[in-house]
Design an enzyme around this catalytic site. Structure first.
Site, mmCIF file in Angstrom:
data_model
loop_
_atom_site.group_PDB
_atom_site.id
_atom_site.type_symbol
_atom_site.label_atom_id
_atom_site.label_comp_id
_atom_site.label_asym_id
_atom_site.label_seq_id
_atom_site.Cartn_x
_atom_site.Cartn_y
_atom_site.Cartn_z
ATOM 1 N N SER A 57 0.844 -1.203 0.000
ATOM 2 C CA SER A 57 0.000 0.000 0.000
ATOM 3 C C SER A 57 0.871 1.241 0.000
ATOM 4 O O SER A 57 2.037 1.186 0.408
ATOM 5 C CB SER A 57 -0.881 0.027 1.250
ATOM 6 O OG SER A 57 -1.520 1.281 1.373
ATOM 7 N N TYR B 226 -2.765 -1.993 10.224
ATOM 8 C CA TYR B 226 -2.735 -2.139 8.764
ATOM 9 C C TYR B 226 -1.412 -1.621 8.199
ATOM 10 O O TYR B 226 -0.767 -2.299 7.389
ATOM 11 C CB TYR B 226 -3.919 -1.366 8.168
ATOM 12 C CG TYR B 226 -4.030 -1.435 6.667
ATOM 13 C CD1 TYR B 226 -4.672 -2.502 6.043
ATOM 14 C CD2 TYR B 226 -3.516 -0.421 5.852
ATOM 15 C CE1 TYR B 226 -4.794 -2.565 4.663
ATOM 16 C CE2 TYR B 226 -3.638 -0.471 4.480
ATOM 17 C CZ TYR B 226 -4.271 -1.537 3.889
ATOM 18 O OH TYR B 226 -4.391 -1.591 2.514
HETATM 19 P P1 NAD Z 1 -12.087 -5.595 -0.830
HETATM 20 O O1 NAD Z 1 -12.548 -5.595 0.579
HETATM 21 O O2 NAD Z 1 -12.948 -5.025 -1.898
HETATM 22 O O3 NAD Z 1 -11.672 -7.075 -1.261
HETATM 23 C C1 NAD Z 1 -10.906 -7.887 -0.411
HETATM 24 C C2 NAD Z 1 -11.326 -9.333 -0.582
HETATM 25 O O4 NAD Z 1 -10.484 -10.130 0.266
HETATM 26 C C3 NAD Z 1 -12.769 -9.608 -0.152
HETATM 27 O O5 NAD Z 1 -13.456 -10.336 -1.154
HETATM 28 C C4 NAD Z 1 -12.618 -10.433 1.119
HETATM 29 O O6 NAD Z 1 -13.655 -11.393 1.293
HETATM 30 C C5 NAD Z 1 -11.282 -11.093 0.903
HETATM 31 N N1 NAD Z 1 -10.667 -11.529 2.155
HETATM 32 C C6 NAD Z 1 -10.662 -10.904 3.347
HETATM 33 N N2 NAD Z 1 -10.051 -11.654 4.266
HETATM 34 C C7 NAD Z 1 -9.658 -12.787 3.647
HETATM 35 C C8 NAD Z 1 -8.992 -13.967 4.068
HETATM 36 N N3 NAD Z 1 -8.623 -14.143 5.352
HETATM 37 N N4 NAD Z 1 -8.742 -14.931 3.157
HETATM 38 C C9 NAD Z 1 -9.130 -14.783 1.872
HETATM 39 N N5 NAD Z 1 -9.779 -13.705 1.425
HETATM 40 C C10 NAD Z 1 -10.042 -12.715 2.299
HETATM 41 O O7 NAD Z 1 -10.684 -4.807 -0.761
HETATM 42 P P2 NAD Z 1 -9.673 -4.249 -1.868
HETATM 43 O O8 NAD Z 1 -9.593 -2.788 -1.653
HETATM 44 O O9 NAD Z 1 -9.914 -4.786 -3.197
HETATM 45 O O10 NAD Z 1 -8.317 -4.843 -1.252
HETATM 46 C C11 NAD Z 1 -7.471 -5.738 -1.920
HETATM 47 C C12 NAD Z 1 -6.043 -5.508 -1.418
HETATM 48 O O11 NAD Z 1 -5.629 -4.184 -1.755
HETATM 49 C C13 NAD Z 1 -5.888 -5.623 0.098
HETATM 50 O O12 NAD Z 1 -4.689 -6.301 0.400
HETATM 51 C C14 NAD Z 1 -5.806 -4.183 0.529
HETATM 52 O O13 NAD Z 1 -5.126 -4.027 1.747
HETATM 53 C C15 NAD Z 1 -5.057 -3.574 -0.625
HETATM 54 N N6 NAD Z 1 -5.132 -2.129 -0.737
HETATM 55 C C16 NAD Z 1 -6.329 -1.515 -0.900
HETATM 56 C C17 NAD Z 1 -6.369 -0.140 -0.974
HETATM 57 C C18 NAD Z 1 -7.674 0.603 -1.129
HETATM 58 O O14 NAD Z 1 -7.681 1.832 -0.954
HETATM 59 N N7 NAD Z 1 -8.772 -0.037 -1.456
HETATM 60 C C19 NAD Z 1 -5.194 0.616 -0.891
HETATM 61 C C20 NAD Z 1 -3.991 -0.053 -0.742
HETATM 62 C C21 NAD Z 1 -3.961 -1.423 -0.662
#
Ligand code: NAD
Length: 272
Positions: free
Chosen positions: A162, A176
C-alpha cells in the site's frame, strides 16, 4: 488468425491464482487476467461471493477457463489446497497474486488499537502473504520452459502492499500500516532469494482505491475528505486501474522488473 490473436494476449496460457478475488481489486484483476488469456483460479474466504465472481468471469469471457475456490489465506492448509487445485486442474502455476487483505474499521492509533484487531490484521495481511509466497515457490519450482506456448521459466508473484508503506496515514490504522510495511520488506527479500530460479516478486502499492475495504473504513465525511485531500488527481482510484498494472507485473512484459515497490497511487507519494 485466432492463433496469432491469442499469441498477442499478454497472459496467454498462464495459470494464475488470485486471493481475495471476490471483491474490489481482486475481482477486477480476475476479469483482466481472463481478458488477457490466463487460466484463472479465484479464491476468497467468502465462498458464495467467490463462486459468483468466477461465474462473472466466465460470463464475460466465455472462452476463458476459470473456477472459484474457498480459502482463508491465514490458514496454510487452505492456501496449499488452492495451489494444489490449480495444478491439478491446469497443470502448473505461473502467477500468484497475493491480494487478500483487511483494513479493519476498528483499526486505530497506537493507544486505541485493540490487540485482537492487531493480531487478526497481521494473520491475514502478513502471514497470509507468506503462505501464498511459500506455496507459489514450491509449485513454480516445477515449471519448465515451454517457449512454443509462450511460457518462460519460473513465475511471477505480486504481493499487495500500500502507499501507507511510504507515507503515514492521517486517519490512523496502525495495525494495517505495519502489516503492509512487512509485505514490502518480505517481498524484497523474496525477490533476491528466488531471482536465480526465475521467480520474480514485486509489491503493488495502490493509493486510495474506491472499494468496499476503503469505503467501510472511511465511514464518515470527515475521514473521507481527510484522505481525498491527499489525492493529487482529486479522486480515488478505480480497482480496474490497479488490475491493469497487475497484468503487466504478471506478464513477461515485466521480465526484468523484480523487487519493486510498484506505485499505482495517482502520484500521492510524490506530492505534498
Ligand atoms: P475488498 O474488501 O474489496 O476485497 C478484499 C477481498 O479479500 C474480499 O473479497 C474479502 O472477502 C477477501 N478476504 C478478506 N479476508 C480474507 C482472508 N482471510 N482470506 C481470503 N480472502 C479474504 O478490498 P480491496 O480494496 O480490493 O483490497 C485488496 C487488497 O488491496 C488488500 O490487500 C488491501 O489491503 C489492498 N489495498 C487496498 C487499498 C484501497 O484503498 N482499497 C489501498 C492499498 C492497498
Amino acid at each position: 488468425s485466432l492463433t496469432s490473436m491469442s499469441a498477442r494476449l499478454r497472459l496467454h496460457n498462464k495459470v494464475a491464482i488470485i486471493t481475495g478475488a471476490a471483491s474490489g481489486i481482486g475481482l477486477e484483476t480476475s476479469l483482466q487476467f481472463a481478458a488477457e488469456g490466463a487460466r484463472v483460479v479465484l479464491s476468497d474466504v467468502n465462498e458464495e461471493a467467490v463462486h459468483k465472481a468466477a461465474e462473472l468471469v466466465l460470463k464475460n469471457f466465455p472462452t476463458s477457463e476459470a473456477f472459484g475456490i474457498k480459502a482463508d489465506v491465514s490458514k496454510e492448509t487452505d492456501i496449499a489446497g488452492v495451489v494444489e487445485a490449480a495444478v491439478v486442474k491446469f497443470g502448473r502455476l505461473d502467477v500468484m497474486f497475493n491480494n487478500a487483505g483487511i483494513m479493519h474499521p476498528a483499526d486505530d492509533d497506537a493507544v486505541n488499537t485493540e490487540e485482537k484487531i492487531w493480531d487478526l490484521t497481521q494473520a491475514i495481511n502478513v502471514k497470509g502473504v507468506w503462505y501464498g509466497c511459500k506455496h507459489a515457490v514450491i509449485a513454480m519450482r516445477n515449471n519448465k520452459p515451454e517457449p512454443e506456448k509462450g511460457l518462460g521459466i519460473g513465475g511471477s508473484v505480486i504481493n499487495v502492499a500500500s502507499f501507507v508503506c511510504k507515507v503515514g496515514a492521517a486517519t490512523p490504522q496502525l495495525a494495517y500500516t505495519a502489516s503492509k510495511g512487512a509485505v514490502l520488506a518480505m517481498t524484497r527479500e523474496l525477490a533476491m532469494v528466488h531471482a536465480r530460479e526465475g521467480i520474480r516478486f514485486n509489491s503493488l502499492c495502490p493509493g486510495p482505491i474506491k472499494t468496499p475495504l476503503l469505503m467501510d473504513f472511511l465511514n464518515t465525511p470527515e475521514k473521507l475528505n481527510r484522505r481525498l485531500v491527499h489525492c493529487p488527481m482529486g479522486r480515488f482510484g478505480e480497482a480496474v486501474e490497479q488490475a491493469k498494472s497487475v497484468v503487466f507485473l504478471a506478464s513477461d512484459d515485466s521480465s526484468y522488473v523484480n523487487g519493486t515497490d510498484f506505485m499505482v497511487d495517482g502520484g500521492l507519494i510524490a506530492c505534498y
